[in-house]
Design an enzyme around this catalytic site. Structure first.
Site, PDB file in Angstrom:
ATOM      1  CB  THR A 140     112.290  83.508  24.847  1.00  0.00           C
ATOM      2  OG1 THR A 140     113.342  83.687  25.319  1.00  0.00           O
ATOM      3  CG2 THR A 140     111.053  83.915  25.340  1.00  0.00           C
ATOM      4  CG  HIS A 142      99.772  87.135  14.976  1.00  0.00           C
ATOM      5  ND1 HIS A 142      99.003  87.111  13.770  1.00  0.00           N
ATOM      6  CD2 HIS A 142      99.455  86.485  15.858  1.00  0.00           C
ATOM      7  CE1 HIS A 142      97.934  86.399  14.209  1.00  0.00           C
ATOM      8  NE2 HIS A 142      97.851  86.010  15.475  1.00  0.00           N
TER       9      HIS A 142
END
Length: 169
Positions: A148, A97
């Site tokens: 990440t 998102h």
């Protein structure tokens, strides 16, 4: 939804298999997934219980495998190289998102970024790979790592967030 995906998810996905791509059930899985995935190499081992969002955004190379109960969120492309070992319960994400401050998160769109996994990579149990990550050839991802950012060739990463903890000799 693609009929092959329905057949795979409903009838074939949860049948126990061996750790070999040569077993009868694995051959059935292979032929069904070959019609769903973007591309599929030779001797691919798909363990029971895997889930994927679309399927047609997944490419997997020769002699690679996806571990039991893994989840591949292939909104963007997931490209898996040759000779990749994935332990159980791996999660690979290609979207997230947006998080602008002055707008409700539920009203925001998503960002899609492809994930690439090079050749000769080992990914440990319950590792999570986030959108946009490029894992280069020969890397090892420790169990439980949250990846990440990009991973260098032949490096060993672990932790939350994953950091370099060593090199393959």
């Amino acid at each position: 939804m693609n009929i092959r995906k329905i057949i795979f998810m409903a009838a074939v996905n949860n049948i126990p298999t061996t750790n070999s791509s040569r077993g009868f059930v694995n051959k059935i899985k292979y032929h069904i997934l070959k019609g769903i995935f973007k591309s599929m190499g030779k001797n691919v081992n798909i363990r029971p219980g895997i889930k994927f969002a679309k399927g047609y955004n997944i490419s997997i190379g020769d002699n690679s495998g996806i571990g039991d109960s893994s989840f591949l969120q292939d909104i963007g492309e997931i490209i898996i190289g040759n000779d990749v070992l994935m332990a159980p319960e791996i999660m690979i994400f290609t979207s997230n998102h947006e998080m602008k401050r002055n707008e409700l998160i539920r009203n925001q769109g998503i960002k899609v970024k492809n994930v690439r996994i090079g050749d000769d990579v080992w990914i440990g149990t319950r590792a999570i790979i986030l959108p946009g990550v490029n894992i280069k050839n020969g890397a090892v991802i420790a169990a439980g790592a949250v990846v990440t950012k990009d991973v260098e060739e032949y490096s060993i990463v672990g932790g939350v967030p994953a950091r370099k903890i060593g090199m393959r000799e």
